[in-house]
Design a protein around this motif. Structure first.
Motif, PDB file in Angstrom:
ATOM      1  N   LYS A 199       0.836  -1.185   0.013  1.00  5.41           N
ATOM      2  CA  LYS A 199       0.008   0.036  -0.142  1.00  5.41           C
ATOM      3  C   LYS A 199       0.911   1.378   0.034  1.00  5.41           C
ATOM      4  CE  LYS A 199      -3.969   2.063   2.225  1.00  5.41           C
ATOM      5  NZ  LYS A 199      -4.746   2.325   3.512  1.00  5.41           N
ATOM      6  N   LEU A 200       1.801   1.159   0.898  1.00  8.12           N
ATOM      7  CA  LEU A 200       2.878   2.254   0.960  1.00  8.12           C
ATOM      8  C   LEU A 200       3.522   2.526  -0.344  1.00  8.12           C
ATOM      9  CD1 LEU A 200       4.056   1.838   4.608  1.00  8.12           C
ATOM     10  CD2 LEU A 200       2.752   3.396   3.658  1.00  8.12           C
ATOM     11  N   PRO A 259       8.846   9.972  -0.681  1.00  9.60           N
ATOM     12  CA  PRO A 259       9.202  10.965  -1.896  1.00  9.60           C
ATOM     13  C   PRO A 259       8.807  12.466  -1.471  1.00  9.60           C
ATOM     14  CG  PRO A 259       7.677   9.080  -2.371  1.00  9.60           C
ATOM     15  CD  PRO A 259       7.711   9.086  -1.040  1.00  9.60           C
ATOM     16  N   PRO A 260       9.317  13.414  -2.381  1.00  4.55           N
ATOM     17  CA  PRO A 260       8.612  14.674  -2.523  1.00  4.55           C
ATOM     18  C   PRO A 260       7.332  14.824  -2.497  1.00  4.55           C
ATOM     19  CG  PRO A 260      10.538  14.247  -4.027  1.00  4.55           C
ATOM     20  CD  PRO A 260      10.017  13.049  -3.622  1.00  4.55           C
ATOM     21  N   GLY A 261       6.574  15.846  -1.557  1.00  5.77           N
ATOM     22  CA  GLY A 261       5.370  16.051  -1.607  1.00  5.77           C
ATOM     23  C   GLY A 261       4.522  15.150  -0.943  1.00  5.77           C
ATOM     24  N   VAL A 262       5.070  14.027  -0.430  1.00  6.81           N
ATOM     25  CA  VAL A 262       3.931  12.803   0.007  1.00  6.81           C
ATOM     26  C   VAL A 262       3.831  13.141   1.523  1.00  6.81           C
ATOM     27  CG1 VAL A 262       3.586  10.488   0.275  1.00  6.81           C
ATOM     28  CG2 VAL A 262       4.524  11.353  -2.132  1.00  6.81           C
ATOM     29  N   LYS A 263       2.878  13.039   2.071  1.00  2.00           N
ATOM     30  CA  LYS A 263       2.377  12.973   3.384  1.00  2.00           C
ATOM     31  C   LYS A 263       2.013  11.477   3.639  1.00  2.00           C
ATOM     32  CE  LYS A 263       1.955  17.601   3.865  1.00  2.00           C
ATOM     33  NZ  LYS A 263       3.066  17.756   3.156  1.00  2.00           N
ATOM     34  N   CYS A 264       2.786  10.961   4.400  1.00  2.00           N
ATOM     35  CA  CYS A 264       2.550   9.406   4.859  1.00  2.00           C
ATOM     36  C   CYS A 264       1.354   8.999   5.361  1.00  2.00           C
ATOM     37  CB  CYS A 264       3.645   8.885   5.548  1.00  2.00           C
ATOM     38  SG  CYS A 264       3.478   7.293   5.816  1.00  2.00           S
ATOM     39  N   PRO A 265       0.366   8.349   4.855  1.00  2.00           N
ATOM     40  CA  PRO A 265      -0.867   8.428   5.399  1.00  2.00           C
ATOM     41  C   PRO A 265      -1.227   7.562   6.755  1.00  2.00           C
ATOM     42  CG  PRO A 265      -0.911   6.947   3.723  1.00  2.00           C
ATOM     43  CD  PRO A 265       0.700   7.642   3.726  1.00  2.00           C
ATOM     44  N   MET A 266      -0.110   6.889   7.240  1.00  2.00           N
ATOM     45  CA  MET A 266      -0.047   6.140   8.306  1.00  2.00           C
ATOM     46  C   MET A 266       1.104   6.329   9.202  1.00  2.00           C
ATOM     47  SD  MET A 266      -0.005   2.103   6.754  1.00  2.00           S
ATOM     48  CE  MET A 266      -1.066   2.307   5.553  1.00  2.00           C
ATOM     49  N   ILE A 316      14.482   8.931   5.690  1.00  5.49           N
ATOM     50  CA  ILE A 316      14.783  10.231   4.683  1.00  5.49           C
ATOM     51  C   ILE A 316      13.307  10.962   4.248  1.00  5.49           C
ATOM     52  CG2 ILE A 316      15.597  11.226   2.449  1.00  5.49           C
ATOM     53  CD1 ILE A 316      17.217   8.024   2.957  1.00  5.49           C
ATOM     54  N   ALA A 317      13.161  12.142   4.704  1.00  7.91           N
ATOM     55  CA  ALA A 317      11.919  12.554   4.249  1.00  7.91           C
ATOM     56  C   ALA A 317      12.372  13.682   3.180  1.00  7.91           C
ATOM     57  CB  ALA A 317      11.405  13.426   5.331  1.00  7.91           C
ATOM     58  N   ASP A 318      11.812  13.381   1.778  1.00  9.87           N
ATOM     59  CA  ASP A 318      12.164  14.181   0.821  1.00  9.87           C
ATOM     60  C   ASP A 318      11.627  15.525   0.896  1.00  9.87           C
ATOM     61  OD1 ASP A 318      13.530  15.219  -1.624  1.00  9.87           O
ATOM     62  OD2 ASP A 318      13.659  12.991  -2.563  1.00  9.87           O
ATOM     63  N   LYS A 319      11.790  16.504  -0.189  1.00  9.23           N
ATOM     64  CA  LYS A 319      11.310  17.906   0.095  1.00  9.23           C
ATOM     65  C   LYS A 319       9.697  17.707   0.431  1.00  9.23           C
ATOM     66  CE  LYS A 319      14.999  19.799  -2.135  1.00  9.23           C
ATOM     67  NZ  LYS A 319      15.633  20.233  -3.330  1.00  9.23           N
ATOM     68  N   ASN A 320       9.262  18.705   1.185  1.00 11.24           N
ATOM     69  CA  ASN A 320       7.934  18.815   1.486  1.00 11.24           C
ATOM     70  C   ASN A 320       7.169  17.502   1.778  1.00 11.24           C
ATOM     71  OD1 ASN A 320       5.770  20.614   1.723  1.00 11.24           O
ATOM     72  ND2 ASN A 320       4.985  20.455  -0.462  1.00 11.24           N
ATOM     73  N   SER A 321       7.729  16.566   2.533  1.00 13.11           N
ATOM     74  CA  SER A 321       7.047  15.368   2.824  1.00 13.11           C
ATOM     75  C   SER A 321       6.800  15.304   4.260  1.00 13.11           C
ATOM     76  CB  SER A 321       7.837  14.215   2.186  1.00 13.11           C
ATOM     77  OG  SER A 321       9.050  14.134   3.176  1.00 13.11           O
ATOM     78  N   TYR A 322       6.110  14.349   4.869  1.00 14.64           N
ATOM     79  CA  TYR A 322       5.668  14.318   6.081  1.00 14.64           C
ATOM     80  C   TYR A 322       5.751  12.735   6.634  1.00 14.64           C
ATOM     81  CZ  TYR A 322       3.060  14.017  10.711  1.00 14.64           C
ATOM     82  OH  TYR A 322       2.842  13.603  11.780  1.00 14.64           O
ATOM     83  N   VAL A 323       6.352  12.545   7.688  1.00  9.73           N
ATOM     84  CA  VAL A 323       6.130  11.022   8.168  1.00  9.73           C
ATOM     85  C   VAL A 323       6.179  11.208   9.656  1.00  9.73           C
ATOM     86  CG1 VAL A 323       8.566  10.696   8.107  1.00  9.73           C
ATOM     87  CG2 VAL A 323       7.110   8.838   8.000  1.00  9.73           C
ATOM     88  N   SER A 324       5.250  10.310  10.226  1.00 10.57           N
ATOM     89  CA  SER A 324       5.315   9.818  11.704  1.00 10.57           C
ATOM     90  C   SER A 324       5.945   8.570  11.891  1.00 10.57           C
ATOM     91  CB  SER A 324       4.008  10.308  12.505  1.00 10.57           C
ATOM     92  OG  SER A 324       4.093   9.925  13.649  1.00 10.57           O
ATOM     93  N   TYR A 325       6.798   8.476  12.890  1.00 12.46           N
ATOM     94  CA  TYR A 325       7.432   7.030  12.750  1.00 12.46           C
ATOM     95  C   TYR A 325       7.252   6.800  14.299  1.00 12.46           C
ATOM     96  CZ  TYR A 325      11.175   3.516  12.111  1.00 12.46           C
ATOM     97  OH  TYR A 325      11.817   2.439  12.088  1.00 12.46           O
ATOM     98  N   LEU A 326       7.124   5.392  14.709  1.00 20.36           N
ATOM     99  CA  LEU A 326       7.362   4.788  16.057  1.00 20.36           C
ATOM    100  C   LEU A 326       8.221   3.981  16.147  1.00 20.36           C
ATOM    101  CD1 LEU A 326       3.449   4.621  16.547  1.00 20.36           C
ATOM    102  CD2 LEU A 326       4.396   6.567  16.709  1.00 20.36           C
ATOM    103  N   GLU A 327       8.955   4.103  17.483  1.00 17.64           N
ATOM    104  CA  GLU A 327       9.746   2.835  17.391  1.00 17.64           C
ATOM    105  C   GLU A 327       9.310   2.196  19.096  1.00 17.64           C
ATOM    106  OE1 GLU A 327      14.546   3.081  18.181  1.00 17.64           O
ATOM    107  OE2 GLU A 327      13.323   4.501  19.143  1.00 17.64           O
ATOM    108  N   GLY A 328       9.176   0.983  18.856  1.00 18.03           N
ATOM    109  CA  GLY A 328       9.007   0.278  20.290  1.00 18.03           C
ATOM    110  C   GLY A 328       9.868  -0.897  20.710  1.00 18.03           C
ATOM    111  N   CYS A 329      10.501  -0.854  21.873  1.00 15.21           N
ATOM    112  CA  CYS A 329      11.345  -1.777  22.440  1.00 15.21           C
ATOM    113  C   CYS A 329      11.063  -2.633  23.408  1.00 15.21           C
ATOM    114  CB  CYS A 329      12.805  -1.024  22.539  1.00 15.21           C
ATOM    115  SG  CYS A 329      13.094   0.468  21.466  1.00 15.21           S
ATOM    116  N   THR A 330      11.191  -3.809  23.266  1.00 11.42           N
ATOM    117  CA  THR A 330      11.172  -4.806  24.595  1.00 11.42           C
ATOM    118  C   THR A 330      12.118  -5.766  24.538  1.00 11.42           C
ATOM    119  OG1 THR A 330       9.584  -6.145  23.415  1.00 11.42           O
ATOM    120  CG2 THR A 330       8.701  -4.605  24.977  1.00 11.42           C
ATOM    121  N   ALA A 331      12.585  -6.347  25.746  1.00 11.71           N
ATOM    122  CA  ALA A 331      13.556  -7.394  25.862  1.00 11.71           C
ATOM    123  C   ALA A 331      12.993  -8.163  26.772  1.00 11.71           C
ATOM    124  CB  ALA A 331      14.857  -6.792  25.991  1.00 11.71           C
TER     125      ALA A 331
END
Ligand code: ATP
Ligand code: MG
Lengths: 376, 249
Positions: free
Chosen positions: A39-40, A93-100, A122-137
């Motif tokens: 999808k992405l 990529p440029p101009g893309v707002k990541c939808p999820m 890497i967020a190319d020009k005028n793009s947006y991303v929200s990224y989550l990182e979870g850690c367990t051990a």
């Protein structure tokens, strides 16, 4: 995929909500699965394991890997650069707002192993991303090393929001075992770009971690929101570096440290204003909360200003959960433990509210679980 | 409903500070009792001790609520039984929203009494309705509990909690102090509308003007940690005219 999480006992609350989040799971530094990749891909977004990225997108990897955190940066980044086996790669990529929300779940499974994963976004020009990182051990008697490197590249006018919930095994009550969490995280913000780090750090025996932003482009923005908890024998030494290079650059730091048991919490941060950074501004707020009388809170702010137009503000406070607050909440029917939890999450609210919703619920639960035994 | 017998209490950290010195009080279901008395007489201490504040120590005497001794109960357990204290000085709790706080309060009580929890939707409806009735600015309710509230706003917020929690015994410590005339009316109307043969009130006040709106069954004078006189509403009028000098030796 979700079943795999179940079996592994990954404590993600409202796990079903994950159905709307793209997930990459990295166990013992090996990426095991990535969801929603197709999808992405339609939007041109690349979200995959590092191994795949090296094979399928070598140009991007070659161009940006090590560009923000060179292998010569520090001992642990050098170690990571030498041995990392996998990790997570994202390109918008440029101009893309990541939808999820994009999410990576890291887990150390094998006893006696370390984790050395690598993340490059890497967020190319005028793009947006929200990224989550979870850690367990899971619990292990011997200590384990986690030495990751995270690099963020925010090109002109783009925005990266990076959230972490770190719940590596903190060691036993008397300080045996636990993860040594020595992580290098840094982002570069180009013209009018924004990088925002939000972290809730409840795990690990020792944490050394300073997610930083190089504010290279004019009008770029850097943010750091952190709640770090140190209970029992934990040591959390965390903070940020904001390096202002461009004009009109702006940074915000909100750090909340909770110390309980014999835990020690240190905010270590540095704000640097370079000679060409006209009109740079920084606001720093460092709050410490002490639970019990055997814990410690330390604040070590470094400030280096080489341009006279800079404006910096620094606020700091240290407090305790007051008996008056506890009595007030308990008189309304909350148990002592619930009252403590409500006061502590309320106190951490300025940071927790920066997290995506599902993560905020989880973060609040984690604070509760991590403080069990310390209050009441 | 509430029986206080020969209650002696001191400050837990410094036992030489004795505040209550043999206090008796008997409140039946449906009654409204008013306590007046000079500053430092021990009114707030009594209110806090009834609710279980740990900073005081009971050295003698007994407190029963609906026939059961409550002295060994923590404040939350007393709340679950139906006791409520409106504070003279409500504390600020940063980052905690009034909505969230009250929902948690009702949930805790439901859980303790093995009742069904109220749904978010139903609670929100009641909450919004009460916020409007009590005349709390809706911006205020988005802020942290009591943080930056004015004195009067804090008092209104206590009334909001009283109305939503709906206790059997409401202890109100100077809720009428620092209120403008409209707020005083709102609070009195609130109390009057909640009056029933099942619910009792213990109201601490310095001002007879509250009693123009709320007609008490009994008025007590508390001086030096003891009830030194009791009577009907007339007693409040007498105090208004002549003060406490007759009671202070
Ligand atoms: N925790 C405490 N430590 C020391 N002294 C205390 C404490 N609590 C109450 N006192 C003292 O006990 C006395 C009674 O106080 P209390 O607050 O009950 O008075 P009050 O009747 O409510 O007065 P006011 O009308 O001014 O509200 C005062 O002299 C007060 O200073
Ligand atoms: Mg008082």
């Amino acid at each position: 995929m979700l079943e795999a999480f179940d079996k592994l006992g990954i404590p993600l609350h409202e796990r079903e909500k994950l159905a709307g989040v793209a997930v990459d799971a990295v166990f013992d530094s090996v990426s095991v699965a990535t969801t929603f990749a197709d999808k992405l891909a339609e939007l041109g977004i690349i979200f995959c394991s590092f191994t795949e990225a090296v094979q399928n997108h070598p140009d991007l990897v070659r161009k940006y890997l090590g560009s923000v955190v060179p292998y010569t940066d520090n001992f642990y980044s050098c170690l990571n650069s030498a041995v990392f086996s996998d990790g997570s790669f994202t390109y918008i990529p440029p101009g893309v707002k990541c939808p999820m929300e994009l999410m990576t779940y890291f887990r150390i499974n094998t006893e006696g192993s370390g984790q050395f994963e690598r993340t490059l976004i890497i967020a190319d020009k005028n793009s947006y991303v929200s990224y989550l990182e979870g850690c367990t051990a899971p619990m292990r008697k011997s200590s384990q090393l986690h030495a990751a490197v995270v690099e963020l590249v925010a090109l002109d006018d783009s925005e990266i929001k990076y959230s972490t919930i770190q719940n590596w095994f903190p060691g036993t009550k008397d300080g045996q075992g636990g993860v040594y969490n020595f992580v290098t995280k840094r982002g570069r913000a180009d013209r009018s770009a924004k990088i925002s780090w939000t972290q809730v750090e409840t795990g690990s025996a020792i944490t050394w971690k300073y997610p930083s932003v190089i504010l290279k482009g004019d009008n770029s923005v850097g943010e750091f929101f952190s709640v770090a908890l140190a209970n029992n024998h934990q040591q959390a030494d965390t903070g940020t570096k904001m390096i202002h290079i461009g004009k009109n650059t702006k940074s915000t730091i909100v750090s909340k440290g909770i110390s309980a048991g014999k835990g020690n919490n240190t905010y270590r941060g540095s704000v640097q204003i370079m000679p060409k950074a006209e009109n740079a501004t920084n606001h720093t707020q460092c709050d410490s909360l002490l639970i019990g009388d055997k814990c410690g809170a330390h604040t070590v702010p470094y400030i280096e200003v080489r341009n006279p137009t800079a404006r910096l503000e620094h606020e700091a406070s240290t407090s305790k959960v007051s008996d008056d607050q506890l009595f007030y909440l308990m008189s309304r029917g909350l148990s002592e433990e619930e009252a403590h939890h409500m006061i502590i999450t309320g106190w951490s609210r300025d940071v927790i509210k920066e997290l995506p919703f599902e993560f905020a619920v989880e973060a609040s639960q984690l604070l509760k679980v991590s403080l069990e035994g310390a209050v009441g | 409903m509430l029986k206080v017998k020969n209650l002696h209490a001191c400050v837990a950290e410094n036992k030489s500070i004795k505040i209550l010195n043999g206090l008796d009080l008997y409140i039946r279901k449906g009654e409204v009792h008013v306590i007046m008395g000079p500053n430092g007489g021990g009114k707030s201490t009594l209110a806090n001790i009834l609710m279980g504040r740990p900073s005081y120590e009971i050295t003698n005497g007994e407190v029963e609520f609906n026939g059961k001794s409550i002295l060994d109960l923590a404040p939350d357990a007393r709340s679950h039984l139906g006791m409520f204290l409106a504070f003279q000085y409500p504390v600020e709790v940063p980052g905690v929203r009034p909505w969230q706080f009250l929902k948690a309060s009702l949930d805790a009580k439901a859980e303790a009494n093995r009742e069904k929890k109220i749904s978010v939707r139903e609670f929100t409806k009641i909450f919004n309705q009460k916020v409007e009735e009590v005349g709390i600015n809706s911006n205020l309710i988005k802020r942290s509990l009591n943080e930056g509230f004015s004195g009067g706003e804090k008092k209104r917020n206590e009334i909001l909690q009283l109305q939503i929690i709906n206790p059997l015994l409401a202890i109100m410590d100077e809720t009428d102090s620092g209120l403008d005339i409209d707020a005083l009316r709102i609070i009195s109307d609130g109390i009057n509308s909640m009056r029933s043969n099942q619910r009792s009130f213990l109201i601490v006040t310095h001002y007879q003007r509250l009693l123009n709106y709320v007609k008490p069954d009994f008025v007590h004078i508390l001086v030096g940690g003891m009830i030194v006189d009791s009577g009907g509403p007339d007693l409040a009028l007498k105090i208004e005219n002549s003060g406490y000098k007759d009671y202070i030796k």
